[in-house]
Design a protein around this motif. Structure first.
Motif, PDB file in Angstrom:
ATOM      1  N   PHE A   1     -37.340   6.624 -21.361  1.00  0.00           N
ATOM      2  CA  PHE A   1     -37.137   5.922 -22.658  1.00  0.00           C
ATOM      3  C   PHE A   1     -37.371   6.751 -23.669  1.00  0.00           C
ATOM      4  O   PHE A   1     -37.948   7.846 -23.896  1.00  0.00           O
ATOM      5  N   GLY A   2     -36.254   6.216 -24.829  1.00  0.00           N
ATOM      6  CA  GLY A   2     -36.375   7.073 -26.080  1.00  0.00           C
ATOM      7  C   GLY A   2     -37.625   7.192 -26.655  1.00  0.00           C
ATOM      8  O   GLY A   2     -37.862   8.092 -27.472  1.00  0.00           O
ATOM      9  N   ASP A   3     -38.474   6.110 -26.572  1.00  0.00           N
ATOM     10  CA  ASP A   3     -39.834   6.081 -27.381  1.00  0.00           C
ATOM     11  C   ASP A   3     -41.090   6.324 -26.629  1.00  0.00           C
ATOM     12  O   ASP A   3     -41.919   5.952 -26.729  1.00  0.00           O
ATOM     13  N   ALA A   4     -40.984   7.416 -25.385  1.00  0.00           N
ATOM     14  CA  ALA A   4     -41.891   7.368 -24.557  1.00  0.00           C
ATOM     15  C   ALA A   4     -42.966   7.943 -25.237  1.00  0.00           C
ATOM     16  O   ALA A   4     -44.247   7.663 -24.622  1.00  0.00           O
ATOM     17  N   ALA A   5     -43.062   8.762 -26.268  1.00  0.00           N
ATOM     18  CA  ALA A   5     -44.059   9.289 -26.876  1.00  0.00           C
ATOM     19  C   ALA A   5     -45.072   8.112 -27.443  1.00  0.00           C
ATOM     20  O   ALA A   5     -45.982   8.553 -27.926  1.00  0.00           O
TER      21      ALA A   5
END
Length: 485
Positions: free
Chosen positions: A164-168
């Motif tokens: 996921f690109g927004d895993a953070a």
């Protein structure tokens, strides 16, 4: 659990569904005026499926309204068939016994689906995507015998969420659940490859999410006792071409166990392990079987595990090969033919890579020994030798060796002009047009053409037949082709 390969498919919607009215559960034939087939079809579900797990408000269902935590929980309990609970003491201070959703929220708490925070459930808050994912992931994991608390290492979770690109932005308290949801195909993110954890869910999204997740919960009557590979092991395949592996799960009596969740992993013990798989988790069909697709863009060895909770994982191996050389077989290269007489050309495609005759993953070969015994591997059973033309192949054949080939490789045939490259006559165009047309490819007649696409047989050979109505010279070219991705 081993790390996974990168998935490329993106799921456009996640979902939240709910019971927003105080009416009785909708009947299977109920239709709401604001939930036509044009809406449900976009999400791959039907209004009957929606009606089986949710209520509406009279003639309305309000598909595009955000869903609350209490409403989603009620719908999830209905979707998974969890028994309602009515304990004497409430689990959450903000959901007392007088609350309409009390029995559903208590049922979800008893089933391990919801946890709350600081004694609060916050039933009226709109549920977020990560909260909805967590509720479903917890139930699916438990139903299939997985313990989320011990299932993944920190590195596993980081690897899975990295898709996921927004895993953070995934909360630390929900990382296990979101990792499991990706691992088992419950969600693959939105259309942009993000999990969007804080995004709200509409009712129609929630319904679709839960209806899809229902298929990951095994029927209670099936107890898996054995998993086995029922397709061929150690397959040899051309890179870029999809290969398949099929596994079967049976119960203690040896009968097919349908609806059992099987988890697949591609091993990456060293750099020579390659490949991707799809799906990474799936449920068995009525025959107790599940099939995965395997593919690789580079040569090497693919090692895939298949696991069912409570059973020892089993493995299958695929060897991915690259094209090494293509050449015209000399006995067909030159001949004199009268006009209107047919002449045949043949080309062989040689492949290279690891395989059943390798003594290690580093042992790649393009020539095989005729005395190969799969029960007694020897270093010289599969060897690498430089092969550029048919004369070198003849040398291999004299040693009782043969070229390593694969059937089904495309060969692009073309009649090309003959160019005289005499360096003493550079100012004169000495190109001579080839005569004739291709009229047959691999034994099948075609309309006369200058180009044709053939396919290698079991010996790695493709052939064409050419005829010409005029005298002259004919030159052909054969190019082995990889499949288009």
């Amino acid at each position: 659990m081993s790390k996974r390969t990168l998935k490329v498919a993106l799921l456009a919607v996640l979902a939240t569904v709910l019971v927003l009215s105080f009416s009785s559960v909708a009947l299977a034939d109920q239709t709401w005026s604001d939930l036509p087939d044009t809406v449900t079809a976009k999400y791959g579900i039907t209004d009957n499926q929606v009606a089986a797990i949710s209520d509406g408000w009279g003639n309305l269902w309000k598909p595009f309204q955000n869903i609350t935590r209490a409403q989603f929980t009620k719908m999830a309990v209905a979707a998974f068939g969890v028994d309602l609970a009515n304990p004497a003491t409430a689990s959450f201070t903000d959901v007392p016994k007088s609350n309409y959703y009390y029995q559903w929220i208590e049922a979800a708490k008893a089933a391990g689906m919801v946890e709350g925070s600081a004694g609060l459930f916050r039933p009226a808050d709109n549920i977020t995507r990560d909260q909805a994912i967590a509720i479903v992931a917890r139930y699916v994991a438990k139903a299939n015998g997985y313990n989320l608390a011990t299932m993944y290492s920190a590195d596993d979770i980081t690897h899975l969420l990295a898709h996921f690109g927004d895993a953070a932005s995934v909360g630390s308290d929900l990382r296990d659940e979101v990792a499991f949801a990706f691992d088992f195909g419950i969600t693959e993110g939105d259309a942009y490859g993000n999990v969007a954890p804080a995004a709200k869910l509409m009712r129609i999204q929630a319904a679709a999410f839960l209806i899809r997740a229902q298929g990951l919960v095994p029927p209670a009557q099936y107890v898996p006792a054995k998993i086995e590979l029922v397709s061929a092991d150690k397959s040899e395949d051309l890179i870029g071409v999809t290969a398949q592996a099929t596994f079967k799960v049976t119960d203690p009596a040896g009968h097919p166990a349908s609806g059992v969740l099987v988890d697949f992993d591609t091993m990456f013990a060293n750099p020579l392990y390659v490949g991707n798989i799809s799906a990474e988790a799936a449920v068995t069909n009525g025959n107790g079987e599940v099939t995965i697709n395997m593919i690789s863009a580079e040569p090497g060895t693919q090692r895939v595990s298949a696991a069912v909770s409570g059973l020892t994982a089993i493995y299958t191996t695929a060897y991915w090969l690259a094209m090494d050389e293509v050449y015209i077989l000399d006995e067909t290269r030159e001949a004199e033919n009268n006009a209107n007489e047919a002449h045949t050309w043949a080309a062989r495609v040689v492949v290279i890579g690891p395989g059943p005759r390798s003594t290690s993953q580093f042992d790649w070969y393009n020539v095989i020994d005729a005395s190969f015994d799969p029960a007694d591997l020897q270093t010289d059973d599969g060897v690498y030798k430089s092969i550029d033309n048919y004369n070198e192949e003849l040398s291999m054949l004299a040693l009782d060796e043969s070229m390593r080939t694969l059937p089904g490789i495309g060969v692009q045939w073309k009649i090309v002009n003959i160019v005289d490259d005499n360096p003493l006559t550079t100012t004169v165009d000495e190109t001579v047009a080839s005569v004739g047309d291709i009229v047959e490819v691999d034994g099948v007649a075609i309309a006369a053409a200058k180009t044709a696409l053939g396919e290698t047989d079991d010996e790695g050979v493709s052939t064409i037949t050419i005829t010409s109505e005029e005298t002259g010279q004919t030159k052909v070219q054969a190019i082995a082709t990889y499949p288009e991705n």
